[in-house]
Design an enzyme around this catalytic site. Structure first.
Site, PDB file in Angstrom:
ATOM      1  N   GLY A   1     -40.801  46.566 -55.682  1.00  0.00           N
ATOM      2  CA  GLY A   1     -40.435  47.852 -55.204  1.00  0.00           C
ATOM      3  C   GLY A   1     -41.723  48.632 -54.429  1.00  0.00           C
ATOM      4  O   GLY A   1     -42.850  48.019 -54.933  1.00  0.00           O
TER       5      GLY A   1
ATOM      6  N   CYS B   1     -47.071  47.851 -61.377  1.00  0.00           N
ATOM      7  CA  CYS B   1     -47.220  48.425 -60.142  1.00  0.00           C
ATOM      8  C   CYS B   1     -47.966  47.972 -59.375  1.00  0.00           C
ATOM      9  O   CYS B   1     -49.008  47.830 -59.704  1.00  0.00           O
ATOM     10  CB  CYS B   1     -47.193  50.172 -60.746  1.00  0.00           C
ATOM     11  SG  CYS B   1     -47.265  51.088 -59.151  1.00  0.00           S
ATOM     12  N   LEU B   2     -47.463  47.765 -57.955  1.00  0.00           N
ATOM     13  CA  LEU B   2     -48.446  47.394 -56.983  1.00  0.00           C
ATOM     14  C   LEU B   2     -49.871  48.160 -56.907  1.00  0.00           C
ATOM     15  O   LEU B   2     -50.863  47.641 -56.588  1.00  0.00           O
ATOM     16  CB  LEU B   2     -47.960  47.055 -55.691  1.00  0.00           C
ATOM     17  CG  LEU B   2     -46.889  45.904 -55.637  1.00  0.00           C
ATOM     18  CD1 LEU B   2     -46.361  45.814 -54.248  1.00  0.00           C
ATOM     19  CD2 LEU B   2     -47.554  44.776 -55.904  1.00  0.00           C
TER      20      LEU B   2
ATOM     21  N   HIS C   1     -42.712  57.845 -58.083  1.00  0.00           N
ATOM     22  CA  HIS C   1     -43.748  57.847 -57.339  1.00  0.00           C
ATOM     23  C   HIS C   1     -43.767  59.044 -56.290  1.00  0.00           C
ATOM     24  O   HIS C   1     -44.942  59.547 -55.722  1.00  0.00           O
ATOM     25  CB  HIS C   1     -43.933  56.528 -56.387  1.00  0.00           C
ATOM     26  CG  HIS C   1     -44.666  55.557 -56.969  1.00  0.00           C
ATOM     27  ND1 HIS C   1     -45.830  55.563 -57.374  1.00  0.00           N
ATOM     28  CD2 HIS C   1     -44.046  54.265 -57.315  1.00  0.00           C
ATOM     29  CE1 HIS C   1     -46.426  54.381 -58.117  1.00  0.00           C
ATOM     30  NE2 HIS C   1     -45.257  53.501 -57.964  1.00  0.00           N
TER      31      HIS C   1
ATOM     32  N   GLN D   1     -47.548  54.777 -51.768  1.00  0.00           N
ATOM     33  CA  GLN D   1     -48.336  53.714 -52.000  1.00  0.00           C
ATOM     34  C   GLN D   1     -48.805  53.062 -50.629  1.00  0.00           C
ATOM     35  O   GLN D   1     -49.967  52.294 -50.859  1.00  0.00           O
ATOM     36  CB  GLN D   1     -47.592  52.535 -52.699  1.00  0.00           C
ATOM     37  CG  GLN D   1     -47.150  53.075 -53.866  1.00  0.00           C
ATOM     38  CD  GLN D   1     -46.331  51.860 -54.779  1.00  0.00           C
ATOM     39  OE1 GLN D   1     -45.075  52.069 -54.695  1.00  0.00           O
ATOM     40  NE2 GLN D   1     -47.063  51.152 -55.456  1.00  0.00           N
TER      41      GLN D   1
ATOM     42  N   HIS E   1     -38.511  53.905 -61.243  1.00  0.00           N
ATOM     43  CA  HIS E   1     -39.953  53.669 -61.108  1.00  0.00           C
ATOM     44  C   HIS E   1     -40.496  54.274 -59.714  1.00  0.00           C
ATOM     45  O   HIS E   1     -41.467  54.739 -59.767  1.00  0.00           O
ATOM     46  CB  HIS E   1     -40.296  52.332 -61.536  1.00  0.00           C
ATOM     47  CG  HIS E   1     -41.684  51.719 -61.097  1.00  0.00           C
ATOM     48  ND1 HIS E   1     -42.466  51.531 -61.981  1.00  0.00           N
ATOM     49  CD2 HIS E   1     -42.577  52.070 -59.951  1.00  0.00           C
ATOM     50  CE1 HIS E   1     -43.688  51.363 -61.344  1.00  0.00           C
ATOM     51  NE2 HIS E   1     -43.886  51.413 -60.360  1.00  0.00           N
ATOM     52  N   GLU E   2     -39.705  54.035 -58.661  1.00  0.00           N
ATOM     53  CA  GLU E   2     -40.144  54.207 -57.367  1.00  0.00           C
ATOM     54  C   GLU E   2     -40.027  55.802 -57.252  1.00  0.00           C
ATOM     55  O   GLU E   2     -40.752  56.300 -56.618  1.00  0.00           O
ATOM     56  CB  GLU E   2     -39.338  53.236 -56.333  1.00  0.00           C
ATOM     57  CG  GLU E   2     -39.704  51.937 -56.371  1.00  0.00           C
ATOM     58  CD  GLU E   2     -41.091  51.364 -56.429  1.00  0.00           C
ATOM     59  OE1 GLU E   2     -41.857  52.081 -55.918  1.00  0.00           O
ATOM     60  OE2 GLU E   2     -41.300  50.402 -57.253  1.00  0.00           O
TER      61      GLU E   2
HETATM   62 CO    CO Z   1     -45.326  51.584 -58.821  1.00  0.00          CO
END
Ligand code: CO
Length: 174
Positions: free
Chosen positions: A45, A98-99, A144, A50, A140-141
């Site tokens: 995701g 998380c990336l 953000h 990001q 989660h996304e």
């Molecule tokens: Co994330």
């Protein structure tokens, strides 16, 4: 095109993203580039912030259970201006990463199911119920988009445990 990620410590990750007013070619291209970027980093995701874009746009690869009980990743999905409603009372506790916070994983408690309303790639309004890990990915996304990270939702002792790793990421990437 693979886009540059931003990492924990970058103040942009704490900002609230804006609604997309019109689904332009630029927005469509950004969605596709985000999918390419997510896949290049073996992510499941990614939110636009990001890659430094303050837009309410997320992409995921949903986790799907196959007929033999194994889990696999499905085709990428795009959610524009997502809104989450009707979170279930029932919750699950599962590990997340998380990336933008490489190599850090921690358990997060979230509702088991939600409803999500969003615009799809063609600008159509979609309203659907989502369950299990796919719901978690969307939550989660979606966090953000409001400047919230999964590490904000973990237990205090765990937060303490990962503090040195967060410090390291801050110094390495910013
Ligand atoms: Co994330």
């Amino acid at each position: 095109m693979i886009l540059d990620l931003i990492y924990y410590g970058n103040p942009l990750l704490r900002e609230r993203s804006f609604d997309i007013k019109e689904i332009t070619d630029e927005v469509r291209q950004l969605s596709l580039d985000m999918i390419e970027t997510m896949d290049a980093h073996n992510g499941i995701g990614l939110a636009a912030i990001q890659v430094g874009k303050k837009l309410r746009l997320i992409v995921i690869r949903p986790e799907i259970e196959t007929t033999d009980g194994e889990f696999t990743l499905g085709e990428p999905l795009i959610f524009i201006n997502p809104k989450i409603t009707k979170p279930s009372i029932e919750t699950d506790i599962l590990s997340e990463g998380c990336l933008s916070i490489p190599k850090v994983h921690a358990e997060v408690q979230r509702p088991k199911s939600i409803w999500v309303e969003y615009l799809n790639f063609d600008g159509k309004v979609v309203i659907e119920e989502v369950q299990a890990f796919k719901a978690r990915e969307i939550m989660h996304e979606n966090d953000h988009l409001n400047g919230v990270l999964f590490i904000d939702r973990i237990l205090a002792h765990k937060r303490k445990e990962i503090a040195p790793f967060l410090k390291e990421i801050k110094e390495k990437y910013n």
